[in-house]
Enzyme design. Structure first.
Site, short mmCIF file in Angstrom:
data_model
loop_
_atom_site.label_atom_id
_atom_site.label_comp_id
_atom_site.label_asym_id
_atom_site.label_seq_id
_atom_site.Cartn_x
_atom_site.Cartn_y
_atom_site.Cartn_z
N LYS A 35 5.41 8.95 25.05
CA LYS A 35 6.37 8.86 23.95
C LYS A 35 7.34 10.03 23.98
CE LYS A 35 4.12 6.12 20.42
NZ LYS A 35 3.54 6.01 19.11
N PHE A 284 8.99 -9.93 -3.24
CA PHE A 284 7.58 -10.12 -2.83
C PHE A 284 6.96 -11.36 -3.45
CE2 PHE A 284 8.33 -6.14 -1.00
CZ PHE A 284 7.40 -5.99 0.01
N GLY A 288 4.22 -17.93 2.11
CA GLY A 288 4.28 -18.06 3.56
C GLY A 288 2.91 -17.98 4.18
N CYS A 295 0.23 -1.72 7.60
CA CYS A 295 -0.09 -1.02 6.34
C CYS A 295 -0.91 -1.86 5.35
CB CYS A 295 1.19 -0.55 5.67
SG CYS A 295 1.96 0.78 6.58
P1 NAD Z 1 1.94 5.06 14.60
O1 NAD Z 1 0.66 4.61 15.18
O2 NAD Z 1 3.19 4.31 14.90
O3 NAD Z 1 2.20 6.58 15.02
C1 NAD Z 1 1.24 7.57 14.94
C2 NAD Z 1 1.53 8.60 16.03
O4 NAD Z 1 0.64 9.70 15.87
C3 NAD Z 1 1.31 8.06 17.44
O5 NAD Z 1 2.49 8.24 18.21
C4 NAD Z 1 0.16 8.90 17.99
O6 NAD Z 1 0.25 9.17 19.37
C5 NAD Z 1 0.33 10.18 17.18
N1 NAD Z 1 -0.88 11.01 17.13
C6 NAD Z 1 -2.16 10.62 16.89
N2 NAD Z 1 -2.98 11.69 16.94
C7 NAD Z 1 -2.20 12.76 17.20
C8 NAD Z 1 -2.47 14.14 17.37
N3 NAD Z 1 -3.72 14.63 17.27
N4 NAD Z 1 -1.45 14.98 17.64
C9 NAD Z 1 -0.20 14.49 17.75
N5 NAD Z 1 0.13 13.20 17.60
C10 NAD Z 1 -0.87 12.34 17.33
O7 NAD Z 1 1.71 5.14 13.04
P2 NAD Z 1 2.77 4.88 11.86
O8 NAD Z 1 3.02 3.44 11.69
O9 NAD Z 1 3.93 5.80 12.05
O10 NAD Z 1 1.92 5.36 10.61
C11 NAD Z 1 1.61 6.72 10.40
C12 NAD Z 1 1.00 6.85 9.01
O11 NAD Z 1 1.97 6.50 8.03
C13 NAD Z 1 -0.20 5.93 8.76
O12 NAD Z 1 -1.11 6.59 7.94
C14 NAD Z 1 0.43 4.75 8.03
O13 NAD Z 1 -0.49 4.10 7.21
C15 NAD Z 1 1.49 5.43 7.21
N6 NAD Z 1 2.63 4.56 6.86
C16 NAD Z 1 3.13 3.71 7.78
C17 NAD Z 1 4.24 2.92 7.46
C18 NAD Z 1 4.81 1.95 8.46
O14 NAD Z 1 5.62 1.11 8.05
N7 NAD Z 1 4.46 2.01 9.73
C19 NAD Z 1 4.81 3.01 6.18
C20 NAD Z 1 4.27 3.91 5.27
C21 NAD Z 1 3.17 4.69 5.62
#
Ligand code: NAD
Length: 464
Positions: A35, A284, A288, A295
């Site tokens: 990445k 919402f 569907g 999430c």
């Molecule tokens: P993701 O899986 O897309 O990204 C997480 C990243 O963290 C990955 O790139 C991974 O390699 C990295 N990572 C993991 N362990 C690591 C470490 N020890 N050191 C450095 N990097 C590390 O996850 P996401 O979708 O971005 O979600 C992240 C958080 O945010 C989750 O808790 C999720 O529930 C929350 N969240 C997500 C969304 C969404 O729409 N995706 C919205 C709100 C909240």
């Protein structure tokens, strides 16, 4: 301000890019070298509309850098965002492995006062847990020899940091405008100092007074963004409660849709009719094939697990989850009603991602339905405008088509699983001629029923 964002996924990357856009000095790190290598070449590892333009702008502006050196990034910056994944464990509770890894790394590299911001969605109480891990892993506290010399009544150096819970509410597909114009910013901490610094960090967003960039975020000029300052636990709970409520709304309308279907009502009209009531709201309420993504499924389930730790049975949330499971399986039943025999039939899917404008396929309803139909012996084909590589969760027999024609060619049925805008514009008349039978299940009630019927399709919506 000097910000470090740990984890460059959907949340971390958008957070890092947007904070640099409003003038902060941001270092984004990730443990996945691939990445960071992509980002160092100015390429995005995810699909999110307009993120590429903002990324380039801020790399060129030298406010945004990417690094594999997590330790140096922690040491050089003052505000450290934890944005790593919190996927579900087998029992549905949140897997905090990645958060723990990061908290240790922060502890090991603590050098002066820092604010640790939990942006990952973490169970109630995780803020204190993160504090404990950081504390236990600071150089002073891991120095056994030094610790052993501490006399009774004397405490070893207390590390200097505060933890803030700052849950994220962005939606994939509209993440940039959500980040710049959020409905609210939630800040939970016991430290006034930390909250004040966080308010300063977000000031341009709170006041909505930064330069809008045409076509990327243009909803400026709105009134200031409300800031909710609260304790850690309430901030953590706000995130779970928000996602659970939204999932509840969708499961509710899906249950209504199932009754509409039997009783002869049209759920789209029903949703409109109830949604105009300001106490309910129209959003919402799209019936569907159910909610999915990275999430809602994990957060609703995690909340039931948190409740169970306190001896609470979440009857409503359990029903919300069950309605959603059934909603996906109902599509398989609809296929059986239309085709009678599924074995040997050719079924084309429009859409793989869990919603439009994202490449995220985590717990996508489309995948559950495809896997079920493939297991029943159907030939399943899928097309998605962005997802071009089969996710691991997809049955290996499912064929990914590189163009829409392949979905219609010799098919007995089409299932619209994701409401990508381009699926609305398909020439259904022309492509319908390629089909063996003109059957379509509109899993998102996205197409015009009468128009599709006029084109000779047997149209099956959800609750219509
Ligand atoms: P993701 O899986 O897309 O990204 C997480 C990243 O963290 C990955 O790139 C991974 O390699 C990295 N990572 C993991 N362990 C690591 C470490 N020890 N050191 C450095 N990097 C590390 O996850 P996401 O979708 O971005 O979600 C992240 C958080 O945010 C989750 O808790 C999720 O529930 C929350 N969240 C997500 C969304 C969404 O729409 N995706 C919205 C709100 C909240």
């Amino acid at each position: 301000m000097k910000v470090c964002v740990i984890g460059t996924g959907y949340v971390g990357l958008v957070t890092g890019v947007c904070l640099s856009e409003i003038g902060h000095d941001v270092v984004c790190v990730d443990k996945e070298e691939l990445k960071i290598n992509m980002l160092l070449e100015n390429k995005l590892p995810i699909y999110e509309p307009n993120l590429d333009k903002l990324l380039l702008k801020n790399i060129e502006g030298k406010r945004l850098v990417f690094s594999k050196d997590i330790a140096s990034a922690i040491r050089s910056q003052d505000i450290i965002f934890i944005s790593v994944g919190t996927p579900p464990l087998a029992d549905g509770s949140a897997d905090l492995r990645f958060v723990e890894e990061v908290a240790r790394e922060i502890g090991n590299n603590l050098n002066g006062y820092k604010i640790i911001v939990n942006k990952s969605t973490v169970p109630i109480g995780s803020g204190d847990w993160v504090s404990m891990i950081i504390n236990d892993n600071t150089p002073d506290n891991t120095d056994i020899e030094k610790k052993s010399k501490i006399k009774i009544g004397e405490s070893y150096n207390k590390p200097h940091f505060d933890v803030v819970s700052n849950p994220e509410f962005l939606r994939e597909g509209t993440a940039i405008s959500d980040a710049f114009s959020p409905d609210r910013i939630v800040l939970g901490s016991s430290s006034k100092r930390a909250i004040d610094i966080m308010i300063e960090l977000y000031k341009p967003i709170i006041n909505q007074d930064f330069e809008p960039l045409d076509n990327i975020y243009n909803q400026m000029g709105k009134k200031p963004v409300p800031v909710i300052t609260t304790d850690l636990v309430s901030a953590e709970m706000i995130k779970y409660a928000a996602n659970s409520f939204l999932a509840t709304k969708i499961s509710f309308i899906n249950e209504i849709a199932n009754i509409c279907e039997k009783a002869g009502a049209d759920v789209k009209r029903v949703a409109h009719g109830i949604g105009l009531d300001k106490r309910i709201g129209e959003r919402f309420l799209n019936a569907g094939i159910g909610w999915g993504g990275s999430c809602f499924p994990k957060d609703v389930t995690a909340l039931t697990k948190i409740a169970a730790e306190y001896g609470i049975t979440t009857q409503l949330l359990n029903a919300v989850i069950n309605v959603n499971i059934q909603q996906r399986l109902k599509v398989v039943q609809k296929v059986q009603e239309v085709l009678k025999i599924v074995k040997g039939k050719s079924i084309g899917f429009l859409g793989l991602s869990f919603k439009p404008d994202t490449d995220d396929t985590r717990d996508a309803p489309a995948i559950t339905i495809m896997n079920n139909l493939a297991n029943l012996g159907a030939k399943v084909k899928a097309f998605d405008p962005i997802v071009k590589v089969a996710p691991d969760s997809l049955n290996a027999k499912v064929i990914l088509c590189q163009n829409i024609d392949g979905i219609f060619m010799d098919s007995d049925l089409i299932i619209l699983a994701t409401e990508w805008e381009e699926f609305y514009k398909i020439d259904y008349k022309k492509l319908g001629n390629l089909m063996r039978e003109k059957n379509i299940i509109d899993g998102r009630n996205f197409l015009e029923k009468v128009k599709m019927q006029e084109l000779g399709y047997k149209y099956i919506g959800i609750g219509r």
